[in-house]
Design an enzyme around this catalytic site. Structure first.
Site: not given
Length: 305
Positions: A15, A150, A216, A255, A257, A270, A272, A276
């Site tokens: 990543e 990612s 992305y 974060r 998810d 997840e 996190n 990002g």
């Protein structure tokens, strides 16, 4: 004393590219506000080199291995340098998908059914063996590396023939991989800043799942913020996300998810611990919805770490 901040970015994980983007965005903000800031690419400058350089804080923008897994966090603690994000234990648990599932199960939360494949124990991938191993699963299934973010190395598989290829692909990213039941449903992301939930985001993509391309590069990915749920669902999502955040001892910013399946059951996908921080990332998107612009967000994260 004037602050001197090391923005840790780059690194040597898969990543790296995203980490560089996040790190440079953070650096711009800190320099704009007069904070003495240095970009430190840990691929070329190990964290131990920060010793005796009088950094007051480290802003971690490393994604992937040797960034989100607790290794850098432990090194910074050894150097007595405060850092953004969560601590060693939380990072270790959250970055490892198998550890995350075990943790979620230990606190009484439902876990998506899964199997573990270890590269060292699989000499050859024979169809008969695969068919036997996954006999209790129905296609489609999800194959993913254990320690990678990612959505790299992840595949949604609809047949035994495709499964073999997906397993080989996932093993390129990690020596341990998971095979999960595929859940049909809606994906959500919940950002939490200093223990306060920000507006949820519902993610809609034209891909099979929210993969690297959808995250992305695609212009077709849609982000609905707030997530469009009714009040009861929003409250359930908030309580669940905060419960996970606190139980995992997350701090500063993180974060969560999730996916809500066709039976309206939420599952954690997840945790996190280093979201990002490009201007298109989910965390800044959620913060902006409540009037916290990108620059203000970066400064708040730094101040409260």
């Amino acid at each position: 004393m004037k602050e001197k901040v090391a923005v840790l970015f780059g690194g040597n994980s898969f990543e790296r590219e995203i980490s560089i983007k996040s790190g440079k965005e953070v650096e711009k903000v800190l320099k704009k506000y007069g904070i003495e800031t240095y970009l430190v690419d840990t691929k070329y400058s190990p964290v131990r080199k920060l010793r005796n350089m009088n950094f007051s804080k480290a802003f971690i923008m490393l994604h992937g291995k040797n960034g989100e897994d607790g290794i850098v966090q432990r090194a910074l603690e050894t150097l007595n340098i405060p850092y953004t994000g969560s601590g060693v234990f939380t990072s270790f648990i959250s970055f490892n998908k198998i550890n995350t599932k075990k943790f979620l199960k230990s606190i009484g939360l439902p876990v998506i059914p899964y199997l573990i494949f270890q590269k060292s124990k699989i000499k050859s991938l024979k169809y008969k063996l695969l068919s036997y191993i996954i006999r209790d699963f129905k296609f489609p299934v999800v194959v993913k590396p254990n320690c990678c973010g990612s959505s790299l190395g992840i595949s949604v598989v609809n047949s035994l023939g495709s499964l073999k290829k997906a397993i080989k692909k996932a093993f390129l990213y990690d020596d341990n991989i998971l095979l999960e039941k595929y859940l049909f449903g809606l994906e959500y992301s919940v950002s939490i800043l200093d223990g306060e939930k920000l507006p949820s985001i519902r993610i809609e993509t034209d891909q099979k799942f929210y993969n690297f391309h959808a995250k992305y590069f695609s212009n077709k990915t849609r982000y609905i913020c707030p997530g469009g749920m009714n009040l009861n669902e929003e409250n359930e999502l908030r309580k669940l996300s905060m419960f996970v955040y606190k139980s995992a001892k997350c701090s500063n910013f993180a974060r969560i998810d999730l996916i809500k399946d066709i039976n309206d059951v939420f599952y954690i996908l997840e945790i996190n611990t280093i979201p990002g921080m490009t201007r298109k990332s989910l965390f800044p998107m959620s913060a902006k919805r409540v009037g916290i612009g990108f620059s203000k967000l970066v400064l708040k994260i730094l101040k409260n770490c």
